[in-house]
Motif scaffolding. Structure first.
Motif, PDB file in Angstrom:
ATOM      1  N   TYR A  45      60.096  43.625  95.333  1.00 22.58           N
ATOM      2  CA  TYR A  45      60.553  42.728  96.408  1.00 22.58           C
ATOM      3  C   TYR A  45      60.784  41.320  95.883  1.00 22.58           C
ATOM      4  CZ  TYR A  45      60.668  40.043 100.699  1.00 22.58           C
ATOM      5  OH  TYR A  45      61.054  39.201 101.697  1.00 22.58           O
ATOM      6  N   PHE A  46      59.834  40.827  95.074  1.00 21.07           N
ATOM      7  CA  PHE A  46      59.977  39.488  94.492  1.00 21.07           C
ATOM      8  C   PHE A  46      61.308  39.354  93.764  1.00 21.07           C
ATOM      9  CE2 PHE A  46      55.191  38.456  94.065  1.00 21.07           C
ATOM     10  CZ  PHE A  46      55.218  37.883  95.321  1.00 21.07           C
ATOM     11  N   ILE A  47      61.633  40.389  92.952  1.00 20.20           N
ATOM     12  CA  ILE A  47      62.806  40.286  92.095  1.00 20.20           C
ATOM     13  C   ILE A  47      64.098  40.446  92.891  1.00 20.20           C
ATOM     14  CG2 ILE A  47      64.001  41.348  90.132  1.00 20.20           C
ATOM     15  CD1 ILE A  47      61.269  42.030  88.989  1.00 20.20           C
ATOM     16  N   SER A  48      64.078  41.339  93.894  1.00 19.22           N
ATOM     17  CA  SER A  48      65.339  41.699  94.542  1.00 19.22           C
ATOM     18  C   SER A  48      65.622  40.928  95.831  1.00 19.22           C
ATOM     19  CB  SER A  48      65.342  43.195  94.847  1.00 19.22           C
ATOM     20  OG  SER A  48      64.275  43.509  95.708  1.00 19.22           O
ATOM     21  N   SER A  49      64.618  40.238  96.384  1.00 21.82           N
ATOM     22  CA  SER A  49      64.825  39.690  97.727  1.00 21.82           C
ATOM     23  C   SER A  49      65.588  38.370  97.724  1.00 21.82           C
ATOM     24  CB  SER A  49      63.474  39.457  98.393  1.00 21.82           C
ATOM     25  OG  SER A  49      62.772  38.473  97.670  1.00 21.82           O
TER      26      SER A  49
ATOM     27  N   THR B  54      64.085  35.570  97.065  1.00 17.56           N
ATOM     28  CA  THR B  54      63.130  34.535  97.463  1.00 17.56           C
ATOM     29  C   THR B  54      63.128  33.407  96.439  1.00 17.56           C
ATOM     30  OG1 THR B  54      61.801  36.401  98.171  1.00 17.56           O
ATOM     31  CG2 THR B  54      60.769  34.237  98.337  1.00 17.56           C
ATOM     32  N   PHE B  55      63.454  33.763  95.200  1.00 16.15           N
ATOM     33  CA  PHE B  55      63.486  32.756  94.137  1.00 16.15           C
ATOM     34  C   PHE B  55      64.911  32.666  93.610  1.00 16.15           C
ATOM     35  CE2 PHE B  55      59.453  34.994  94.174  1.00 16.15           C
ATOM     36  CZ  PHE B  55      58.576  33.953  94.387  1.00 16.15           C
ATOM     37  N   PRO B  56      65.802  31.946  94.311  1.00 12.26           N
ATOM     38  CA  PRO B  56      67.218  31.939  93.921  1.00 12.26           C
ATOM     39  C   PRO B  56      67.403  31.308  92.537  1.00 12.26           C
ATOM     40  CG  PRO B  56      66.779  30.324  95.638  1.00 12.26           C
ATOM     41  CD  PRO B  56      65.523  31.089  95.449  1.00 12.26           C
ATOM     42  N   GLY B  57      68.267  31.935  91.750  1.00  7.14           N
ATOM     43  CA  GLY B  57      68.618  31.383  90.451  1.00  7.14           C
ATOM     44  C   GLY B  57      67.528  31.486  89.396  1.00  7.14           C
ATOM     45  N   ALA B  58      66.486  32.246  89.706  1.00  3.52           N
ATOM     46  CA  ALA B  58      65.414  32.346  88.722  1.00  3.52           C
ATOM     47  C   ALA B  58      65.871  33.193  87.550  1.00  3.52           C
ATOM     48  CB  ALA B  58      64.184  32.968  89.355  1.00  3.52           C
ATOM     49  N   SER B  59      65.373  32.874  86.354  1.00  4.91           N
ATOM     50  CA  SER B  59      65.784  33.608  85.167  1.00  4.91           C
ATOM     51  C   SER B  59      64.833  34.782  84.943  1.00  4.91           C
ATOM     52  CB  SER B  59      65.750  32.681  83.955  1.00  4.91           C
ATOM     53  OG  SER B  59      64.426  32.218  83.791  1.00  4.91           O
ATOM     54  N   MET B  60      65.216  35.660  84.009  1.00  2.00           N
ATOM     55  CA  MET B  60      64.415  36.849  83.750  1.00  2.00           C
ATOM     56  C   MET B  60      62.992  36.530  83.273  1.00  2.00           C
ATOM     57  SD  MET B  60      65.442  40.340  82.052  1.00  2.00           S
ATOM     58  CE  MET B  60      64.249  41.548  81.612  1.00  2.00           C
ATOM     59  N   PRO B  61      62.827  35.586  82.319  1.00  2.00           N
ATOM     60  CA  PRO B  61      61.437  35.269  81.904  1.00  2.00           C
ATOM     61  C   PRO B  61      60.561  34.850  83.082  1.00  2.00           C
ATOM     62  CG  PRO B  61      62.998  34.267  80.412  1.00  2.00           C
ATOM     63  CD  PRO B  61      63.802  34.841  81.528  1.00  2.00           C
ATOM     64  N   PHE B  62      61.159  34.108  84.031  1.00  2.40           N
ATOM     65  CA  PHE B  62      60.381  33.683  85.186  1.00  2.40           C
ATOM     66  C   PHE B  62      59.861  34.891  85.949  1.00  2.40           C
ATOM     67  CE2 PHE B  62      60.274  32.927  89.762  1.00  2.40           C
ATOM     68  CZ  PHE B  62      59.334  31.907  89.826  1.00  2.40           C
ATOM     69  N   PHE B  63      60.762  35.894  86.166  1.00  2.00           N
ATOM     70  CA  PHE B  63      60.356  37.081  86.906  1.00  2.00           C
ATOM     71  C   PHE B  63      59.276  37.851  86.157  1.00  2.00           C
ATOM     72  CE2 PHE B  63      64.549  36.967  89.244  1.00  2.00           C
ATOM     73  CZ  PHE B  63      63.947  36.660  90.451  1.00  2.00           C
ATOM     74  N   VAL B  64      59.433  37.913  84.827  1.00  2.00           N
ATOM     75  CA  VAL B  64      58.449  38.661  84.047  1.00  2.00           C
ATOM     76  C   VAL B  64      57.082  38.003  84.177  1.00  2.00           C
ATOM     77  CG1 VAL B  64      57.784  39.332  81.715  1.00  2.00           C
ATOM     78  CG2 VAL B  64      60.154  39.571  82.426  1.00  2.00           C
ATOM     79  N   VAL B  65      57.056  36.681  84.057  1.00  2.00           N
ATOM     80  CA  VAL B  65      55.779  35.969  84.166  1.00  2.00           C
ATOM     81  C   VAL B  65      55.206  36.124  85.569  1.00  2.00           C
ATOM     82  CG1 VAL B  65      54.706  33.689  84.140  1.00  2.00           C
ATOM     83  CG2 VAL B  65      56.335  34.315  82.352  1.00  2.00           C
ATOM     84  N   LEU B  66      56.100  35.999  86.570  1.00  2.00           N
ATOM     85  CA  LEU B  66      55.658  36.146  87.955  1.00  2.00           C
ATOM     86  C   LEU B  66      55.043  37.527  88.183  1.00  2.00           C
ATOM     87  CD1 LEU B  66      55.736  34.884  90.864  1.00  2.00           C
ATOM     88  CD2 LEU B  66      57.809  36.223  91.196  1.00  2.00           C
ATOM     89  N   ALA B  67      55.730  38.562  87.663  1.00  4.49           N
ATOM     90  CA  ALA B  67      55.245  39.927  87.841  1.00  4.49           C
ATOM     91  C   ALA B  67      53.879  40.095  87.189  1.00  4.49           C
ATOM     92  CB  ALA B  67      56.243  40.923  87.249  1.00  4.49           C
ATOM     93  N   LEU B  68      53.767  39.628  85.935  1.00  2.00           N
ATOM     94  CA  LEU B  68      52.503  39.798  85.223  1.00  2.00           C
ATOM     95  C   LEU B  68      51.380  39.058  85.944  1.00  2.00           C
ATOM     96  CD1 LEU B  68      53.613  39.601  81.492  1.00  2.00           C
ATOM     97  CD2 LEU B  68      53.214  41.598  82.918  1.00  2.00           C
TER      98      LEU B  68
END
Lengths: 317, 320
Positions: A82-86, A88-102
């Motif tokens: 949901y975090f990645i696809s919704s 909610t974090f417009p324009g976020a880069s892939m490293p950001f998502f990886v860190v957020l997920a971890l």
């Protein structure tokens, strides 16, 4: 039956995780039914599908080695998806998502570990409740509809190949090797083994039982987050249903692999083959035309069968 | 006097567990709903509430029997769905109703045998049967449909002297459970076995001549049969078979049991506590519906309650 079990050869055979036998049986079935499917390309695709499960199994295995269980993986996968696809974090880069997920996985795992290790709440109840809360939350936030798209880079990475082996599969093998090193070569690994074998004895030998359980669950949460990233890469869209049946499959694969609540006979590679068994099982069932209810029954029978296999052995040591 | 009141409220030094507090919570929620809404405190809504709560109360009593011996039955939800699916098979009622209970007893027997004879952990055993039974249910009835026998519908939808039938059925089931737990040798044995398991001495009851294996198997059979009664009830209310009607029911029953002050480690708990716990759950659902809370949030809140009530219990064992 007791006489058969007392036989040294039978006892030696009983020590081998059932996953190896099941794997061979399934491979033989497939070879008889559809010999042309047994080539590297097709198998690569099937095995690649199972990688999120295979990674989740690693976390499950660490939790089960300390006589616990982690059923919150479904909720973690859904939340990270949901975090990645919704958006909610417009324009976020892939490293950001990886860190957020971890970070998400770490926090949820730590919470599980605290409740189970410190508060001593039943692990099944805690992790199931956490999963229900997360699923309910995600479904509320997305009002029951699938959220948007996943950044393209995730799926592109998922589709790459290295020497004609899909990268996710290599990543899975690498991660498995890392967990194997962690459990067999580090102090933490020793702690995990001793807590699983006998928590009381471990406590009186100076092993920090509580801390080990908390750490094991934190690790399980972290690994679930990695599984969530791979799963998100594989489906490439947001979903409100993805990964909900994975935790239970992970339990099945782990038990099949010879790791049962404190007993770690299968090591890390037993459960690895346990996950591979499910890859083959789904292929075989699709080939034989067995649909979703049949798969549910097969999962149940496999868990029960593997657990009985171990129960009988513990009863006749 | 002061001391004993405190003991009842805190559940200390008692085999009944902490049940005074949930009763207080139930009364508070009722009071709040009476003040906040006009629809709540009508006889119609209250009877409706009891009728809605009845499947949960019945299934939770079954779960209580298993929890008292330190076990857990995760197959309750599947057995409920399975029961509705079997009842909608378009056969005469005289065949279907006994069949439902025989099949439920069989599922309980498989659980009990796996746990006692084959040394499988209760959670793993009942988790597997949960999946197997769910699979069979989906084969029998992939989507909801069919019609259940007329007699089942009539038994739950009529009323007598203005009081709906489900209330009478519920009272009968509760009385039967009361007799089983507090008026029979079996009930005493349940508490004995559970008390031993909770304090880490698994052979304690056996050493006093109580057959633990047979009683544990019987507990799982009883739990499945209560789930089947709940399933018959639900089938009568929804008039058809539904493979998803029992979804998450196992967790609702565990929540109700834990909310009623029963210790999940076994040996401590009470029937009235469980009934109160189930009523609190029903009141909450009723209140959240009246307050227009999204069903997804309701699920999340239920999970939070489960986490909170179980988190407040203390036990010795760590892990599962």
């Amino acid at each position: 039956m007791a006489a058969v079990l007392a036989n040294p050869i039978a006892r030696r055979l009983l020590r081998i995780p059932p996953s190896y036998f099941v794997f061979l049986v399934l491979l033989a079935t497939l070879w008889i039914a559809r010999p042309n499917m047994l080539n590297l390309n097709i198998m690569g695709i099937f095995v690649r599908q199972i990688v999120p499960l295979g990674i989740l199994v690693l976390g499950q295995l660490v939790a089960m080695r300390v006589k616990s269980i982690d059923l919150s993986g479904g909720g973690i996968i859904l939340l990270i998806n949901y975090f990645i696809s919704s958006g909610t974090f417009p324009g976020a880069s892939m490293p950001f998502f990886v860190v957020l997920a971890l970070a998400t996985g770490l926090v949820i795992g730590l919470f599980n570990g605290f409740m189970i290790g410190s508060r001593r709440v039943s692990a099944v109840i805690v992790t199931l409740a956490v999963s229900i809360i997360l699923v309910g939350l995600v479904q509320f936030l997305s009002s029951g509809n699938p959220p948007g798209d996943v950044p393209k880079l995730f799926n592109d990475l998922y589709n790459t190949k290295f020497l004609s082996v899909p990268t996710p599969v290599l990543f899975w093998v690498l991660l498995t090797a890392l967990v194997w090193l962690l459990l067999s070569r580090t102090v933490f690994g020793r702690y995990v083994a001793s807590v699983g074998e006998n928590a009381e004895a471990a406590h009186f030998s100076g092993v920090p039982v509580q801390r080990t359980v908390i750490l094991a669950h934190t690790l399980a949460g972290l690994i679930a987050a990695i599984a969530a990233l791979v799963q998100t890469g594989s489906i490439a869209v947001g979903s409100v249903r993805v990964g909900l049946d994975l935790p239970i499959l992970a339990v099945a694969a782990t038990i099949l692999g010879g790791v049962v609540f404190g007993r770690g006979d299968g090591g890390v590679w037993g459960p690895f083959f346990g996950a591979l068994c499910f890859a083959l099982l789904f292929v075989v069932m699709t080939v034989l035309g067995i649909d979703e209810p049949g798969k549910l029954i097969a999962q149940g029978v496999i868990i029960l069968g593997a657990a009985i296999f171990y129960g009988v052995r513990v009863r006749n040591p | 006097m002061h001391r004993s009141l405190f003991n009842i409220l805190s559940g200390r030094n008692t085999r009944q567990g902490l049940w005074g507090l949930p009763l207080l919570v139930a009364l508070l929620i009722s009071l709040w709903l009476t003040v906040e809404t006009t629809q709540f405190a009508t006889a119609e809504n209250l009877f409706n509430l009891v009728a809605q709560a009845m499947p949960l109360i019945i299934a939770a009593i079954g779960q209580l029997v298993v929890v008292l011996i330190g076990g857990l039955d995760l197959s309750v939800g599947s057995v409920i769905s399975f029961t509705t699916a079997v009842l909608a098979l378009d056969q005469p009622a005289i065949v279907l109703i006994p069949a439902v209970f025989v099949l439920a007893a069989l599922i309980g027997l498989i659980n009990g045998l796996a746990i006692t004879r084959f040394n499988v952990h209760p959670i793993i055993a009942t988790l597997s049967t949960q999946y197997i039974v769910l699979g069979i249910t989906r084969i029998l009835r992939p989507v909801s449909g069919g019609t259940v026998p007329e007699i089942v519908i009539a038994a739950v939808s009529g009323s007598f002297l203005g009081i709906p039938y489900p209330v009478f059925w519920g009272i009968m089931v509760i009385l039967a459970a009361w007799k089983l737990l507090y008026g029979s040798r079996y009930g005493l044995h349940l508490f004995a076995i559970g008390g031993g398991i909770a304090s880490g001495a698994e052979s304690a009851a056996r050493n006093f001549g109580v057959s633990d294996r047979r009683n544990i198997i019987l507990a799982y059979v009883i739990c499945s049969c209560f789930a089947a009664v709940a399933g018959v009830f639900l089938a009568g209310r929804i008039v058809s078979g539904d493979p998803n009607v029992g979804l998450l029911f196992e967790l609702d029953t565990v929540t109700a049991v834990a909310l009623g002050g029963t210790q999940l480690s076994g040996g401590i708990g009470s029937l009235h506590g469980t009934v109160i716990g189930a009523l609190v759950m029903a009141l909450l659902a009723n209140g959240m519906n009246l307050a227009n809370v999204s069903p997804f949030v309701q699920t999340a809140i239920k999970g939070g309650i489960l986490l909170a009530v179980v988190g407040l219990q203390s036990r010795k064992k760590m892990g599962l």
